[in-house]
Design an enzyme around this catalytic site. Structure first.
Site, PDB file in Angstrom:
ATOM      1  N   HIS A   1       0.875  -1.192   0.000  1.00  8.14           N
ATOM      2  CA  HIS A   1       0.000   0.000   0.000  1.00  8.14           C
ATOM      3  C   HIS A   1       0.905   1.232   0.000  1.00  8.14           C
ATOM      4  CE1 HIS A   1      -3.780   2.235   1.542  1.00  8.14           C
ATOM      5  NE2 HIS A   1      -2.879   3.146   1.192  1.00  8.14           N
TER       6      HIS A   1
ATOM      7  N   HIS B   1      -4.687  -0.484   5.660  1.00  7.41           N
ATOM      8  CA  HIS B   1      -4.263   0.298   6.838  1.00  7.41           C
ATOM      9  C   HIS B   1      -5.218   0.152   8.024  1.00  7.41           C
ATOM     10  CE1 HIS B   1      -7.136   3.086   5.095  1.00  7.41           C
ATOM     11  NE2 HIS B   1      -6.296   3.689   4.288  1.00  7.41           N
TER      12      HIS B   1
ATOM     13  N   LEU C   1      -5.219   9.188   7.918  1.00  5.15           N
ATOM     14  CA  LEU C   1      -6.513   8.506   7.962  1.00  5.15           C
ATOM     15  C   LEU C   1      -6.328   7.036   7.592  1.00  5.15           C
ATOM     16  CD1 LEU C   1      -8.810  11.225   6.373  1.00  5.15           C
ATOM     17  CD2 LEU C   1      -8.822  10.420   8.747  1.00  5.15           C
TER      18      LEU C   1
ATOM     19  N   HIS D   1     -10.446   1.314   1.526  1.00  7.38           N
ATOM     20  CA  HIS D   1     -10.284   2.298   2.602  1.00  7.38           C
ATOM     21  C   HIS D   1     -11.537   2.159   3.458  1.00  7.38           C
ATOM     22  CE1 HIS D   1      -8.921   6.132   4.514  1.00  7.38           C
ATOM     23  NE2 HIS D   1     -10.175   6.057   4.906  1.00  7.38           N
TER      24      HIS D   1
ATOM     25  N   ASP E   1       1.371   2.636   3.495  1.00  4.85           N
ATOM     26  CA  ASP E   1       0.515   3.809   3.302  1.00  4.85           C
ATOM     27  C   ASP E   1       1.350   5.082   3.400  1.00  4.85           C
ATOM     28  OD1 ASP E   1      -1.756   5.314   2.794  1.00  4.85           O
ATOM     29  OD2 ASP E   1      -2.424   5.309   4.871  1.00  4.85           O
TER      30      ASP E   1
ATOM     31  N   HIS F   1       1.606   5.391  -1.691  1.00  6.21           N
ATOM     32  CA  HIS F   1       1.271   6.566  -2.502  1.00  6.21           C
ATOM     33  C   HIS F   1       2.555   7.141  -3.083  1.00  6.21           C
ATOM     34  CE1 HIS F   1      -2.876   6.669  -0.995  1.00  6.21           C
ATOM     35  NE2 HIS F   1      -2.335   6.205   0.115  1.00  6.21           N
ATOM     36  N   LEU F   2       2.658   7.136  -4.408  1.00  7.74           N
ATOM     37  CA  LEU F   2       3.858   7.674  -5.064  1.00  7.74           C
ATOM     38  C   LEU F   2       3.626   9.053  -5.668  1.00  7.74           C
ATOM     39  CD1 LEU F   2       5.378   4.537  -6.867  1.00  7.74           C
ATOM     40  CD2 LEU F   2       6.361   5.819  -4.943  1.00  7.74           C
ATOM     41  N   ARG F   3       2.348   9.503  -5.710  1.00 10.20           N
ATOM     42  CA  ARG F   3       2.022  10.795  -6.344  1.00 10.20           C
ATOM     43  C   ARG F   3       2.517  10.786  -7.805  1.00 10.20           C
ATOM     44  NH1 ARG F   3      -1.204  10.730  -2.076  1.00 10.20           N
ATOM     45  NH2 ARG F   3      -0.416  11.732  -0.225  1.00 10.20           N
TER      46      ARG F   3
ATOM     47  N   ALA G   1      -4.215  14.748   5.489  1.00  8.11           N
ATOM     48  CA  ALA G   1      -3.969  13.472   6.163  1.00  8.11           C
ATOM     49  C   ALA G   1      -2.907  12.683   5.411  1.00  8.11           C
ATOM     50  CB  ALA G   1      -5.268  12.673   6.222  1.00  8.11           C
TER      51      ALA G   1
ATOM     52  N   ASN H   1      -5.008   7.314  -6.233  1.00  4.72           N
ATOM     53  CA  ASN H   1      -5.727   8.557  -5.888  1.00  4.72           C
ATOM     54  C   ASN H   1      -4.959   9.806  -6.322  1.00  4.72           C
ATOM     55  OD1 ASN H   1      -3.813   8.068  -3.830  1.00  4.72           O
ATOM     56  ND2 ASN H   1      -5.026   9.152  -2.294  1.00  4.72           N
TER      57      ASN H   1
ATOM     58  N   LYS I   1      -9.221  -0.190  -6.207  1.00  2.64           N
ATOM     59  CA  LYS I   1      -9.282   0.464  -4.902  1.00  2.64           C
ATOM     60  C   LYS I   1     -10.626   1.133  -4.671  1.00  2.64           C
ATOM     61  CE  LYS I   1      -7.786   1.986  -0.996  1.00  2.64           C
ATOM     62  NZ  LYS I   1      -6.602   2.729  -0.579  1.00  2.64           N
TER      63      LYS I   1
ATOM     64  N   HIS J   1       2.968  14.562   1.714  1.00  2.00           N
ATOM     65  CA  HIS J   1       2.352  15.865   1.478  1.00  2.00           C
ATOM     66  C   HIS J   1       3.416  16.912   1.786  1.00  2.00           C
ATOM     67  CE1 HIS J   1      -1.871  14.497   1.176  1.00  2.00           C
ATOM     68  NE2 HIS J   1      -1.537  13.594   2.085  1.00  2.00           N
TER      69      HIS J   1
HETATM   70  N1  LIG Z   1      -3.674   7.721   4.618  1.00  2.00           N
HETATM   71  C1  LIG Z   1      -3.803   9.018   4.493  1.00  2.00           C
HETATM   72  O1  LIG Z   1      -3.983   9.698   5.503  1.00  2.00           O
HETATM   73  N2  LIG Z   1      -3.733   9.641   3.288  1.00  2.00           N
HETATM   74  C2  LIG Z   1      -3.652   9.016   1.996  1.00  2.00           C
HETATM   75  C3  LIG Z   1      -4.956   8.469   1.538  1.00  2.00           C
HETATM   76  C4  LIG Z   1      -5.348   7.177   2.216  1.00  2.00           C
HETATM   77  O2  LIG Z   1      -4.622   6.187   2.161  1.00  2.00           O
HETATM   78  O3  LIG Z   1      -6.427   7.122   2.819  1.00  2.00           O
HETATM   79  C5  LIG Z   1      -3.144  10.062   0.981  1.00  2.00           C
HETATM   80  O4  LIG Z   1      -3.253   9.829  -0.223  1.00  2.00           O
HETATM   81  O5  LIG Z   1      -2.596  11.096   1.405  1.00  2.00           O
HETATM   82 ZN   LIG Z   2      -3.240   5.114   1.482  1.00  2.00          ZN
HETATM   83 ZN   LIG Z   3      -6.869   5.090   2.836  1.00  2.00          ZN
END
Ligand SMILES: NC(=O)N[C@@H](CC(=O)O)C(=O)O
Ligand SMILES: [Zn+2]
Ligand SMILES: [Zn+2]
Length: 348
Positions: free
Chosen positions: A17, A178, A223, A140, A251, A19-21, A267, A45, A103, A255
């Site tokens: 899990h 998560h 989150l 999620h 996860d 996030h690479l943006r 978050a 996302n 997802k 940011h």
């Molecule tokens: N976990 C988080 O708080 N943020 C994640 C989104 C997610 O996994 O719910 C994000 O993309 O920033």
């Molecule tokens: Zn996530």
């Molecule tokens: Zn999530």
């Protein structure tokens, strides 16, 4: 008491899990993950979200192009489920060979979830196709009902959404992402073997006190939000249990500093800079270092029906200080444990 090992060698782990943006942000964070993990399930996302196989193919190419020369890393792509994802897209995903899951973001539940699902009833044909083809649904799992207490959203989601969903689609392969509560641990453990869960390192390390020590701590806000200590202990017990339903998913969610240190902060915790080192710390504190390899390197691969990695990595017991911040897309981000020490170091 056994003496503490000085090195720790394990099969190269995967992150189930992540996030690479995109673009410059992607280039800034990708090396942290690629240094440690062979593969990662890449969250869809983005803005706009990755909703089609064609978009996933293009995103995958951008990730591979952002990879520094000499590094190896396999991005495992996902599609962002919407009210309108056609069942045919599931067939295309399965046929692609590079889309490994879909997802589910309940609309409004988390970062970039506005395009998410408003009502699962609209997705029935698509979910039925996933069940038939064995394409996992990643969830999620938080209720978006505004009257539900923020600390109860996971438990309420399980009761109101997940249980009915699995009743309707009992063979659907599903990962509750998560997880943060004892309720989720018990639900997953009691479900059939097609149901699994990822556990982040920040939810294993921290309870909700960490949000408020000495003042509000925006870099601990993610989150689902951190929970009370009894829940953290249940997560640690699940992670070290050896139960193959539980596996590593950071996860890691970068940011920019300004987006977190704000009146309405985003978050997400960034952990990719030290993920496996921090998991090692958790497992060692629980006297379960021998269970780390299963959790980090085997259980996820087995669930996703992918081969286990052959390569190995070594961690050495050599304390190092996490930088106060690191570069991020013309800005900076604040990684977990910023300015403080970590006991294990990745051997280069
Ligand atoms: N976990 C988080 O708080 N943020 C994640 C989104 C997610 O996994 O719910 C994000 O993309 O920033
Ligand atoms: Zn996530
Ligand atoms: Zn999530």
């Amino acid at each position: 008491m056994q003496t503490k090992p000085l090195t720790l060698t394990l099969t190269r782990p995967d992150d189930w899990h992540l996030h690479l943006r995109d673009d410059a942000a992607l280039a800034a964070v990708l090396p942290d993950t690629a240094r440690r993990f062979a593969r990662a399930i890449v969250m869809p996302n983005l803005k706009p979200p990755v909703t089609t196989v064609a978009q996933a193919a293009a995103y995958r190419e951008r990730i591979l192009r952002a990879l520094p020369a000499g590094m190896r890393f396999e991005p495992l792509m996902t599609l962002y489920l919407t009210d309108n994802t056609p069942p045919g897209e599931i067939d295309a995903a399965r046929a692609s060979g590079f889309v490994h899951a879909v997802k589910l973001y309940p609309a409004g539940a988390t970062t970039n979830s506005d395009a998410g699902v408003t009502d699962l009833a609209r997705c029935r044909a698509t979910l039925a196709r996933m069940e038939v083809l064995g394409l996992p649904l990643l969830v999620h799992g938080e209720s978006t009902d505004p009257v539900v207490d923020v600390f109860d959203r996971e438990a309420v989601f399980i009761e109101r959404t997940l249980q009915p969903l699995l009743k309707d689609f009992p063979a659907l392969r599903l990962v509750l992402e998560h997880i943060t509560t004892r309720d989720a641990v018990q639900f997953v453990a009691a479900s059939a073997e097609n149901v699994a869960a990822t556990i982040t390192v920040h939810h294993l390390l921290l309870n909700r006190n960490a949000l408020f020590v000495g003042g509000i701590q925006p870099h601990h806000y993610c989150l689902p939000v951190l929970k009370r200590e009894t829940h953290r202990q249940a997560l640690v017990a699940a992670a070290i249990s050896g139960n193959p339903k539980f596996f590593l998913g950071t996860d890691s969610a970068p940011h920019a500093r300004g987006a977190k240190e704000a009146a309405c902060g985003c978050a997400g915790c960034y952990t990719a800079h030290a993920a496996i080192e921090l998991y090692a710390e958790v497992f060692e504190a629980a006297d379960a270092l021998d269970r780390l390899e299963g959790f980090a390197s085997f259980h996820g691969a087995d669930f996703y029906r992918l081969p286990r990695n052959q390569e190995r990595i070594t961690l050495v017991r050599e304390a190092w200080s996490v930088p106060a911040s690191q570069p991020f897309d013309g800005d900076t981000l604040v990684p977990l444990r910023a300015g403080a020490k970590i006991a294990w170091r990745m051997q280069s």
